[in-house]
Design a protein around this motif. Structure first.
Motif, PDB file in Angstrom:
ATOM      1  N   TRP A  19       0.835  -1.204   0.000  1.00 59.94           N
ATOM      2  CA  TRP A  19       0.000   0.000   0.000  1.00 59.94           C
ATOM      3  C   TRP A  19       0.872   1.257   0.000  1.00 59.94           C
ATOM      4  O   TRP A  19       0.645   2.197  -0.755  1.00 59.94           O
ATOM      5  CB  TRP A  19      -0.918  -0.028   1.217  1.00 59.94           C
ATOM      6  CG  TRP A  19      -1.810   1.176   1.343  1.00 59.94           C
ATOM      7  CD1 TRP A  19      -2.915   1.473   0.590  1.00 59.94           C
ATOM      8  CD2 TRP A  19      -1.647   2.235   2.294  1.00 59.94           C
ATOM      9  NE1 TRP A  19      -3.461   2.667   1.014  1.00 59.94           N
ATOM     10  CE2 TRP A  19      -2.703   3.150   2.055  1.00 59.94           C
ATOM     11  CE3 TRP A  19      -0.744   2.496   3.311  1.00 59.94           C
ATOM     12  CZ2 TRP A  19      -2.862   4.307   2.810  1.00 59.94           C
ATOM     13  CZ3 TRP A  19      -0.891   3.645   4.071  1.00 59.94           C
ATOM     14  CH2 TRP A  19      -1.939   4.541   3.810  1.00 59.94           C
ATOM     15  N   PRO A  38      -0.656   0.251  -7.980  1.00 60.22           N
ATOM     16  CA  PRO A  38      -2.102   0.456  -8.112  1.00 60.22           C
ATOM     17  C   PRO A  38      -2.954  -0.794  -7.945  1.00 60.22           C
ATOM     18  O   PRO A  38      -4.069  -0.716  -7.415  1.00 60.22           O
ATOM     19  CB  PRO A  38      -2.255   1.045  -9.522  1.00 60.22           C
ATOM     20  CG  PRO A  38      -0.988   0.711 -10.233  1.00 60.22           C
ATOM     21  CD  PRO A  38       0.079   0.634  -9.204  1.00 60.22           C
ATOM     22  N   THR A  39      -2.461  -1.949  -8.390  1.00 62.46           N
ATOM     23  CA  THR A  39      -3.231  -3.185  -8.273  1.00 62.46           C
ATOM     24  C   THR A  39      -2.495  -4.131  -7.329  1.00 62.46           C
ATOM     25  O   THR A  39      -1.388  -4.571  -7.617  1.00 62.46           O
ATOM     26  CB  THR A  39      -3.421  -3.861  -9.646  1.00 62.46           C
ATOM     27  OG1 THR A  39      -4.107  -2.955 -10.514  1.00 62.46           O
ATOM     28  CG2 THR A  39      -4.219  -5.140  -9.521  1.00 62.46           C
ATOM     29  N   ARG A  40      -3.136  -4.419  -6.173  1.00 59.02           N
ATOM     30  CA  ARG A  40      -2.500  -5.231  -5.133  1.00 59.02           C
ATOM     31  C   ARG A  40      -3.429  -6.388  -4.785  1.00 59.02           C
ATOM     32  O   ARG A  40      -4.529  -6.173  -4.267  1.00 59.02           O
ATOM     33  CB  ARG A  40      -2.218  -4.380  -3.888  1.00 59.02           C
ATOM     34  CG  ARG A  40      -1.391  -3.135  -4.194  1.00 59.02           C
ATOM     35  CD  ARG A  40      -1.164  -2.287  -2.944  1.00 59.02           C
ATOM     36  NE  ARG A  40      -2.418  -1.822  -2.329  1.00 59.02           N
ATOM     37  CZ  ARG A  40      -3.112  -0.769  -2.733  1.00 59.02           C
ATOM     38  NH1 ARG A  40      -2.694  -0.048  -3.780  1.00 59.02           N
ATOM     39  NH2 ARG A  40      -4.219  -0.425  -2.115  1.00 59.02           N
ATOM     40  N   GLU A  51      -6.567  -7.603   4.305  1.00 60.81           N
ATOM     41  CA  GLU A  51      -7.386  -7.219   3.155  1.00 60.81           C
ATOM     42  C   GLU A  51      -7.525  -5.715   2.991  1.00 60.81           C
ATOM     43  O   GLU A  51      -7.686  -5.225   1.868  1.00 60.81           O
ATOM     44  CB  GLU A  51      -8.773  -7.852   3.282  1.00 60.81           C
ATOM     45  CG  GLU A  51      -8.796  -9.348   3.074  1.00 60.81           C
ATOM     46  CD  GLU A  51     -10.195  -9.933   3.208  1.00 60.81           C
ATOM     47  OE1 GLU A  51     -11.153  -9.248   2.788  1.00 60.81           O
ATOM     48  OE2 GLU A  51     -10.324 -11.046   3.738  1.00 60.81           O
ATOM     49  N   ARG A  52      -7.423  -4.971   4.078  1.00 59.02           N
ATOM     50  CA  ARG A  52      -7.660  -3.525   3.983  1.00 59.02           C
ATOM     51  C   ARG A  52      -6.617  -2.825   3.106  1.00 59.02           C
ATOM     52  O   ARG A  52      -6.859  -1.723   2.614  1.00 59.02           O
ATOM     53  CB  ARG A  52      -7.667  -2.902   5.382  1.00 59.02           C
ATOM     54  CG  ARG A  52      -6.297  -2.809   6.035  1.00 59.02           C
ATOM     55  CD  ARG A  52      -6.362  -2.147   7.400  1.00 59.02           C
ATOM     56  NE  ARG A  52      -7.134  -2.940   8.337  1.00 59.02           N
ATOM     57  CZ  ARG A  52      -7.353  -2.591   9.590  1.00 59.02           C
ATOM     58  NH1 ARG A  52      -6.866  -1.443  10.040  1.00 59.02           N
ATOM     59  NH2 ARG A  52      -8.050  -3.355  10.393  1.00 59.02           N
ATOM     60  N   LEU A 102      -5.294  -4.292   0.337  1.00 62.33           N
ATOM     61  CA  LEU A 102      -5.342  -4.884  -0.996  1.00 62.33           C
ATOM     62  C   LEU A 102      -6.440  -4.238  -1.830  1.00 62.33           C
ATOM     63  O   LEU A 102      -7.436  -3.746  -1.293  1.00 62.33           O
ATOM     64  CB  LEU A 102      -5.607  -6.392  -0.898  1.00 62.33           C
ATOM     65  CG  LEU A 102      -4.616  -7.223  -0.075  1.00 62.33           C
ATOM     66  CD1 LEU A 102      -5.109  -8.666   0.037  1.00 62.33           C
ATOM     67  CD2 LEU A 102      -3.222  -7.179  -0.700  1.00 62.33           C
ATOM     68  N   THR A 103      -6.263  -4.255  -3.140  1.00 58.46           N
ATOM     69  CA  THR A 103      -7.346  -3.819  -4.018  1.00 58.46           C
ATOM     70  C   THR A 103      -8.247  -4.990  -4.396  1.00 58.46           C
ATOM     71  O   THR A 103      -9.371  -4.791  -4.847  1.00 58.46           O
ATOM     72  CB  THR A 103      -6.787  -3.185  -5.302  1.00 58.46           C
ATOM     73  OG1 THR A 103      -5.948  -4.132  -5.977  1.00 58.46           O
ATOM     74  CG2 THR A 103      -5.966  -1.941  -4.976  1.00 58.46           C
ATOM     75  N   GLN A 104      -7.738  -6.210  -4.219  1.00 52.81           N
ATOM     76  CA  GLN A 104      -8.522  -7.404  -4.537  1.00 52.81           C
ATOM     77  C   GLN A 104      -8.057  -8.546  -3.639  1.00 52.81           C
ATOM     78  O   GLN A 104      -6.861  -8.834  -3.565  1.00 52.81           O
ATOM     79  CB  GLN A 104      -8.335  -7.800  -6.009  1.00 52.81           C
ATOM     80  CG  GLN A 104      -9.088  -9.042  -6.444  1.00 52.81           C
ATOM     81  CD  GLN A 104     -10.584  -8.808  -6.522  1.00 52.81           C
ATOM     82  OE1 GLN A 104     -11.028  -7.721  -6.877  1.00 52.81           O
ATOM     83  NE2 GLN A 104     -11.365  -9.806  -6.180  1.00 52.81           N
TER      84      GLN A 104
END
Length: 319
Positions: A97, A102-104, A114-115, A117-119
């Motif tokens: 983060w 941008p995509t995690r 999870e907070r 992560l983006t997915q």
């Protein structure tokens, strides 16, 4: 596009992640794929066909804020577009983060993780471990069946193996490779199979197949055990591959690999050589693929030493 994968664990964990990396590369053929791995696992990527670079970080170590800061600096400098994390800790998610990737994508193990992560992808640990890892691609909407382990061996390692077989007099036919396991303890249990059991197995091979060469794989962790076995079993040969490419090349020429859980086991599976794996507590279905070329023998007590030599020989000669 630049893609990063964070893969804690040893050499076996990395090789089980290879099908995921290969599918990632097939989906994004022009992408540069880098991995963050522990120093003990870097050797696996000598035979990877999909990874561009390895970044070393001791996930299991006592890392200082400076260690985390150094890794964060590397990630920011390289400006990755996508990060895939197999690490269960919230700290790794927090790092990603902070990195601004941008995509995690990671597994749904806890809300704390999870907070960041983006997915989050469903974590299904009951599967074969390679399938567990492969599920993470669902976060990129890549829905492919799990493929076989595949490796790419450098030409100079193939040439080394040819020279090694010539040195050992193995040019005229197959041979059996045996790996004893590390002569150390983990969680109070010996990681190697007892020397007296190996002696019985080797004696039976020599009685039933006297012309079949037997080769013991030696490394830093089992050198003393192998040296003792050579004394007890005259005529048995020994080979000491210096890297993963040489190890895969040697297993590829064998008729059978008889091994404990370790790098030679994964090398043999990747080379599609007939493999008989001796396992202690580990369930075979967790680390071995469903294949008629791979068979696991699990200890009835969870201690590898309690696998009777006759049980091993029954599997060898019984097919």
């Amino acid at each position: 596009m630049r893609i990063l994968a964070l893969v804690p664990g040893g050499i076996g964990d990395q090789i089980l992640f290879f099908p995921t990396l290969d599918d990632l590369k097939a989906t994004y053929p022009d992408a540069q794929i880098d991995v963050v791995v522990e120093p003990r696992a870097k050797a696996a990527y000598r035979v990877s066909k999909s990874v561009s670079d390895t970044i070393l970080f001791d996930f299991s170590g006592s890392n200082s804020l400076a260690d985390w800061g150094n890794l964060l600096g590397v990630l920011r400098d390289r400006e990755y577009d996508i990060a895939l994390s197999l690490s269960p800790g919230w700290g790794t998610g927090f790092l990603l983060w902070l990195s601004g990737i941008p995509t995690r994508i990671g597994f749904s193990r806890s809300s704390a993780t999870e907070r960041f992560l983006t997915q989050a992808v469903e974590f299904r640990p009951e599967q074969y471990e390679a399938a567990v890892y492969h599920d993470i691609l669902k976060g990129l909407k890549i829905d492919k069946p799990l493929g076989e382990l595949a490796v790419s061996v450098p030409t100079k390692d193939l040439e080394w193996a040819d020279a090694e077989r010539k040195r050992l007099g193995l040019q005229d036919g197959g041979y059996v490779l045996m790996y004893s396991g590390a002569d150390t303890q983990k969680k109070g249990r010996l990681k190697s199979y007892p020397i007296e059991n190996w002696q019985k197995i080797i004696a039976d091979f020599k009685q039933k197949q006297p012309d079949l060469p037997l080769v013991l794989i030696a490394d830093e962790e089992n050198a003393a055990l192998v040296a003792e076995l050579i004394k007890l079993c005259p005529g048995t040969k020994t080979s000491a591959p210096e890297n993963m490419g040489q190890l895969v090349a040697m297993t590829a020429g064998a008729s059978l690999v008889l091994t404990t859980d370790g790098a030679p086991m994964y090398a043999a599976i990747a080379a599609q050589t007939f493999t008989l794996a001796l396992l202690g507590e580990t369930e075979p279905a967790k680390i071995l693929p469903k294949s008629d070329r791979v068979l696991g023998i699990k200890s009835p007590t969870g201690k590898m030493a309690d696998i009777a030599p006759q049980m091993v020989l029954d599997r060898v000669w019984g097919g």
